[in-house]
Design a protein around this motif. Structure first.
Motif, PDB file in Angstrom:
ATOM      1  N   THR A 460      -7.822   9.266  -9.750  1.00  0.00           N
ATOM      2  CA  THR A 460      -7.208   8.064  -9.200  1.00  0.00           C
ATOM      3  C   THR A 460      -5.861   8.433  -8.599  1.00  0.00           C
ATOM      4  O   THR A 460      -4.818   8.283  -9.245  1.00  0.00           O
ATOM      5  CB  THR A 460      -7.045   6.984 -10.285  1.00  0.00           C
ATOM      6  OG1 THR A 460      -6.288   7.539 -11.371  1.00  0.00           O
ATOM      7  CG2 THR A 460      -8.388   6.500 -10.777  1.00  0.00           C
ATOM      8  N   PRO A 461      -5.867   8.936  -7.358  1.00  0.00           N
ATOM      9  CA  PRO A 461      -4.590   9.377  -6.764  1.00  0.00           C
ATOM     10  C   PRO A 461      -3.656   8.216  -6.429  1.00  0.00           C
ATOM     11  O   PRO A 461      -2.452   8.426  -6.306  1.00  0.00           O
ATOM     12  CB  PRO A 461      -5.043  10.108  -5.494  1.00  0.00           C
ATOM     13  CG  PRO A 461      -6.393   9.530  -5.184  1.00  0.00           C
ATOM     14  CD  PRO A 461      -7.016   9.195  -6.497  1.00  0.00           C
ATOM     15  N   ASN A 462      -4.193   7.007  -6.257  1.00  0.00           N
ATOM     16  CA  ASN A 462      -3.364   5.847  -5.921  1.00  0.00           C
ATOM     17  C   ASN A 462      -3.610   4.731  -6.929  1.00  0.00           C
ATOM     18  O   ASN A 462      -4.229   3.705  -6.617  1.00  0.00           O
ATOM     19  CB  ASN A 462      -3.670   5.355  -4.503  1.00  0.00           C
ATOM     20  CG  ASN A 462      -3.368   6.407  -3.454  1.00  0.00           C
ATOM     21  OD1 ASN A 462      -2.260   6.929  -3.409  1.00  0.00           O
ATOM     22  ND2 ASN A 462      -4.351   6.721  -2.616  1.00  0.00           N
ATOM     23  N   ALA A 533       7.173  -9.081  -2.267  1.00  0.00           N
ATOM     24  CA  ALA A 533       6.896  -7.970  -1.356  1.00  0.00           C
ATOM     25  C   ALA A 533       8.163  -7.184  -1.031  1.00  0.00           C
ATOM     26  O   ALA A 533       8.127  -5.960  -0.874  1.00  0.00           O
ATOM     27  CB  ALA A 533       6.254  -8.500  -0.072  1.00  0.00           C
ATOM     28  N   MET A 534       9.292  -7.884  -0.934  1.00  0.00           N
ATOM     29  CA  MET A 534      10.540  -7.216  -0.552  1.00  0.00           C
ATOM     30  C   MET A 534      11.065  -6.286  -1.637  1.00  0.00           C
ATOM     31  O   MET A 534      11.874  -5.395  -1.358  1.00  0.00           O
ATOM     32  CB  MET A 534      11.595  -8.268  -0.206  1.00  0.00           C
ATOM     33  CG  MET A 534      11.274  -9.027   1.077  1.00  0.00           C
ATOM     34  SD  MET A 534      12.333 -10.475   1.313  1.00  0.00           S
ATOM     35  CE  MET A 534      13.919  -9.700   1.531  1.00  0.00           C
ATOM     36  N   VAL A 535      10.638  -6.474  -2.878  1.00  0.00           N
ATOM     37  CA  VAL A 535      11.090  -5.581  -3.951  1.00  0.00           C
ATOM     38  C   VAL A 535      10.095  -4.451  -4.201  1.00  0.00           C
ATOM     39  O   VAL A 535      10.286  -3.668  -5.134  1.00  0.00           O
ATOM     40  CB  VAL A 535      11.323  -6.369  -5.260  1.00  0.00           C
ATOM     41  CG1 VAL A 535      12.399  -7.418  -5.066  1.00  0.00           C
ATOM     42  CG2 VAL A 535      10.038  -7.019  -5.752  1.00  0.00           C
ATOM     43  N   GLN A 536       9.061  -4.355  -3.367  1.00  0.00           N
ATOM     44  CA  GLN A 536       8.120  -3.245  -3.485  1.00  0.00           C
ATOM     45  C   GLN A 536       8.782  -1.945  -3.028  1.00  0.00           C
ATOM     46  O   GLN A 536       9.780  -1.961  -2.302  1.00  0.00           O
ATOM     47  CB  GLN A 536       6.881  -3.521  -2.617  1.00  0.00           C
ATOM     48  CG  GLN A 536       6.011  -4.668  -3.087  1.00  0.00           C
ATOM     49  CD  GLN A 536       5.243  -4.320  -4.342  1.00  0.00           C
ATOM     50  OE1 GLN A 536       4.868  -3.173  -4.566  1.00  0.00           O
ATOM     51  NE2 GLN A 536       5.022  -5.325  -5.183  1.00  0.00           N
ATOM     52  N   PRO A 537       8.263  -0.798  -3.457  1.00  0.00           N
ATOM     53  CA  PRO A 537       8.785   0.472  -2.940  1.00  0.00           C
ATOM     54  C   PRO A 537       8.702   0.525  -1.422  1.00  0.00           C
ATOM     55  O   PRO A 537       7.885  -0.169  -0.798  1.00  0.00           O
ATOM     56  CB  PRO A 537       7.882   1.526  -3.603  1.00  0.00           C
ATOM     57  CG  PRO A 537       7.352   0.858  -4.826  1.00  0.00           C
ATOM     58  CD  PRO A 537       7.226  -0.601  -4.486  1.00  0.00           C
ATOM     59  N   GLU A 538       9.545   1.343  -0.839  1.00  0.00           N
ATOM     60  CA  GLU A 538       9.669   1.385   0.615  1.00  0.00           C
ATOM     61  C   GLU A 538       8.329   1.622   1.304  1.00  0.00           C
ATOM     62  O   GLU A 538       8.034   1.026   2.334  1.00  0.00           O
ATOM     63  CB  GLU A 538      10.658   2.504   0.997  1.00  0.00           C
ATOM     64  CG  GLU A 538      10.981   2.556   2.479  1.00  0.00           C
ATOM     65  CD  GLU A 538      11.777   1.347   2.949  1.00  0.00           C
ATOM     66  OE1 GLU A 538      11.632   0.968   4.118  1.00  0.00           O
ATOM     67  OE2 GLU A 538      12.539   0.793   2.128  1.00  0.00           O
ATOM     68  N   GLY A 539       7.497   2.477   0.727  1.00  0.00           N
ATOM     69  CA  GLY A 539       6.236   2.800   1.379  1.00  0.00           C
ATOM     70  C   GLY A 539       5.244   1.654   1.409  1.00  0.00           C
ATOM     71  O   GLY A 539       4.352   1.629   2.272  1.00  0.00           O
ATOM     72  N   ARG A 540       5.361   0.705   0.466  1.00  0.00           N
ATOM     73  CA  ARG A 540       4.405  -0.407   0.403  1.00  0.00           C
ATOM     74  C   ARG A 540       5.000  -1.735   0.853  1.00  0.00           C
ATOM     75  O   ARG A 540       4.291  -2.731   0.895  1.00  0.00           O
ATOM     76  CB  ARG A 540       3.878  -0.538  -1.021  1.00  0.00           C
ATOM     77  CG  ARG A 540       3.091   0.651  -1.515  1.00  0.00           C
ATOM     78  CD  ARG A 540       2.210   0.295  -2.708  1.00  0.00           C
ATOM     79  NE  ARG A 540       3.005  -0.074  -3.870  1.00  0.00           N
ATOM     80  CZ  ARG A 540       3.322   0.764  -4.851  1.00  0.00           C
ATOM     81  NH1 ARG A 540       2.918   2.024  -4.779  1.00  0.00           N
ATOM     82  NH2 ARG A 540       4.029   0.373  -5.888  1.00  0.00           N
ATOM     83  N   ARG A 541       6.286  -1.757   1.149  1.00  0.00           N
ATOM     84  CA  ARG A 541       6.947  -3.035   1.442  1.00  0.00           C
ATOM     85  C   ARG A 541       6.421  -3.668   2.718  1.00  0.00           C
ATOM     86  O   ARG A 541       6.089  -4.854   2.747  1.00  0.00           O
ATOM     87  CB  ARG A 541       8.451  -2.807   1.554  1.00  0.00           C
ATOM     88  CG  ARG A 541       9.262  -4.077   1.705  1.00  0.00           C
ATOM     89  CD  ARG A 541      10.734  -3.740   1.766  1.00  0.00           C
ATOM     90  NE  ARG A 541      11.127  -2.942   0.611  1.00  0.00           N
ATOM     91  CZ  ARG A 541      12.206  -2.166   0.572  1.00  0.00           C
ATOM     92  NH1 ARG A 541      12.989  -2.078   1.630  1.00  0.00           N
ATOM     93  NH2 ARG A 541      12.488  -1.484  -0.531  1.00  0.00           N
TER      94      ARG A 541
END
Length: 650
Positions: A460-462, A533-541
């Motif tokens: 499960t890489p992600n 959504a805005m507090v998600q990590p940069e890659g998923r925001r």
């Protein structure tokens, strides 16, 4: 030739009798459990004329010191007195084989019950496991563990009373050659965590009606599970009875593939199961009843601004306009909720609650008067209440997020809807989260931990973490909306407000908003999802923002530009000023209340720079609150959601 009955009887008499198996003075009648660590025999005691259950280690202690250590631990476990722990009637040894004896009259084993009743109801299963956990938690807190918990070690009688037997009977497989003085507290904690995992596997066995991983020995199933093995234990969908989502989340967390995500204490698993049972049975108890008790002692939220409380508690407010006072009330989340509670409880007691819920701050202040407002201020607990410094920091951060969501919801609201109403509904949609963080900060931390994605692996890489609802189920046994709704009913808020309090499910499609209450509910849900959504990590925001916008844009009639302006309203304000449209600039300014000077939150929209003559001026009271700096935005005016009636959309 066929044999006659007489010849058959003669042959039977001539046959040798089966040898009588004995263990000391006991007649062995059946082996109920045999594992690498322990044995459980059904025996008959001719001295007392009764059946007993003998629990003993699988291997004889290797030395007199080992035997003495076994007796010391077993004697300590036998001295624990609890209704869910089977009483030891005798402790002894036969040829250096130690044993503990229990009365068979306490009931049949859970394994025997499942042969007669292979598919118990989920509520019955939860009741049995809760009783087992009560005894196990009591034993763990007394410093004793089981080490080989199996279905055969759980006794259940005709009235479904459950008892656990066999504390401290089992030995570790390598313990016969160990120096017992090397046993440490960490080893006991690890054994206690294994006991809790065994209860989780037992819960799976009872709910599915099948052995876990085709293993009748729960400890052999543990060895096959991740991270030691490669097997995953999760509840399937083909079960004898439908499994409610909260119970499914609890069972799956108890056997999660990540060891850090599991329950590590029997008391924690017990609390989650009890929470679901009481919520499912609609009776008193569980986290909701505990929350109601804490409301009486600590209030709903602490006052987040001591300065604001001093201003509102001071004299000389008689000349202030109700709009200025309502703006100050909204500056403090705890005070706004306290005013809602007082006014709607008063309406309920006077018999006027049938007209709906009052969410109009100006009318609420007019109803209770300045004396009532000052009494509400004095009733609030000072910051941070019972929270520690770290917990208070997390609480303040959560309040910032809720405030930000409220401002975004105001910017997204359709024309004709009052900004204060939208802000209050957005606040109420987060009421369960705020209450959880204030009254149950440790549980709130558990929920956040479960929502974090586990460590990636080759398979499960992600990985993804639990959803908020599933995490709340796994910790509390109920979701956060249930906490907020219970308090809303207690405060006297009507069904329309309770409907708007429920955020749209992130896993379900957003349906058409047919009524104004649905428009407000979805607008606030959209704003909350944008903040999440805005507090998600940069890659998923960016992806999270796009997904939230796709879900709501068509239903609410919003475009990407509207969403971007709501998230960064400074741009829209500057464009409105550049276009020489004072009306548009005032609309943007009035839709963003300056609510959190005391939270050190930079305002999303600065003070109105247009400077038109028609702009509302700040009151002297607001200047005092801001330290002498006027706030041209003032308090939002216009229509309110009053007595259950929404304003017409224009």
């Amino acid at each position: 030739m066929s044999s006659t009955p007489a010849s058959s009887a003669t042959a039977a008499a001539a046959a040798p009798a089966a040898p009588l198996r004995r263990f000391g003075r006991f007649e062995l009648r059946g082996l109920l459990s045999k594992t690498p660590r322990s044995l459980l025999w059904l025996v008959f005691d001719p001295r007392n004329g009764q059946e007993l259950l003998l629990a003993m280690p699988r291997e004889k202690p290797a030395s007199p010191e080992a035997l003495a250590q076994w007796k010391r631990l077993a004697d300590g476990g036998a001295r624990i007195n609890h209704p869910q722990l089977a009483h030891v009637v005798e402790q002894g040894e036969v040829e250096l084989w130690p044993y503990l004896a229990y009365d068979r009259a306490l009931g049949e084993t859970l394994e025997e019950r499942l042969r007669r009743q292979p598919a118990p109801l989920p509520l019955d299963v939860a009741a049995w496991v809760c009783q087992l956990l009560e005894g196990l938690a009591y034993a763990h807190e007394a410093g004793h563990v089981h080490r080989d918990l199996q279905l055969a070690h759980v006794l259940i009688n005709a009235t479904d009373q459950v008892r656990l037997l066999g504390l401290e009977v089992a030995q570790e497989p390598e313990s016969s050659s160990q120096d017992f003085n090397t046993l440490t507290r960490s080893a006991t904690r690890e054994a206690a965590a294994q006991d809790v995992l065994a209860v989780g596997l037992m819960l799976h066995r009872l709910l599915t009606g099948k052995p876990v991983l085709d293993q009748t020995d729960l400890h052999q199933a543990m060895a096959l599970m991740q991270p030691q093995g490669r097997e995953l234990v999760r509840l399937g969908w083909e079960t004898p009875h439908p499994i409610p989502d909260p119970l499914r989340a609890i069972a799956n967390r108890s056997t999660d593939r990540q060891a850090r995500q599991r329950y590590h204490q029997a008391r924690t698993l017990l609390r989650a199961l009890e929470g679901w049972r009481t919520a499912a049975a609609h009776d008193a108890g569980g986290p909701i009843a505990l929350l109601m008790d804490k409301l009486q002692r600590y209030g709903h939220l602490p006052a987040s601004s001591a300065r604001l409380s001093r201003i509102l508690g001071a004299a000389g407010l008689e000349g202030q306009h109700a709009a200025a006072l309502s703006g100050l009330v909204l500056d403090d989340m705890a005070l706004a909720l306290e005013l809602l509670r007082r006014v709607n409880n008063a309406l309920k007691q006077s018999g006027a609650a049938n007209s709906g819920t009052m969410l109009n701050m100006q009318r609420a202040i007019a109803m209770i008067g300045l004396n009532g407002l000052q009494a509400a201020v004095r009733s609030l607990k000072p910051w941070p209440g019972p929270l520690s410094e770290l917990q208070a920091t997390v609480m303040r951060s959560l309040m910032r997020r809720v405030h930000r969501a409220g401002l975004i919801a105001q910017n997204l609201r359709p024309a004709g809807f009052d900004p204060e109403v939208v802000y209050l509904v957005c606040l109420l949609q987060n009421l369960g989260r705020l209450l959880l963080q204030y009254h149950f900060p440790d549980d709130a931390q558990q929920v956040r931990q479960l929502m974090l994605p586990p460590e990636p692996t080759e398979e499960t890489p992600n990985p993804v973490g639990m959803g908020e609802q599933a995490a709340a189920y796994a910790v509390l046994g109920c979701d956060l909306d249930a906490l907020g709704s219970a308090v809303a009913r207690y405060w006297g808020l009507d069904e329309d407000v309770q409907h708007m309090m429920h955020r749209a499910s992130p896993d379900a499609p957003v349906r058409h908003a047919g009524h104004d209450t649905d428009v407000i509910r979805l607008t606030c849900s959209f704003a909350n999802e944008l903040v999440d959504a805005m507090v998600q990590p940069e890659g998923r925001r960016k992806h999270a923002l796009e997904m939230a916008t796709r879900r709501y844009a068509r239903v609410l009639g919003l475009g990407l530009r509207d969403v971007m302006d709501a998230l960064k309203p400074e741009t829209a304000r500057k464009e409105a000023a550049a276009s020489h449209s004072p009306e548009a600039a005032r609309e943007i300014g009035s839709s963003n209340l300056t609510l959190t000077a005391h939270l050190d939150i930079p305002p999303i929209v600065p003070s109105n720079p247009v400077g038109s003559a028609g702009a509302p001026q700040a009151s002297a009271l607001r200047q005092r609150l801001a330290g002498g700096a006027a706030d041209p935005a003032g308090s939002a005016g216009g229509s309110f959601y009053v007595s259950g009636k929404l304003p017409e959309r224009r």
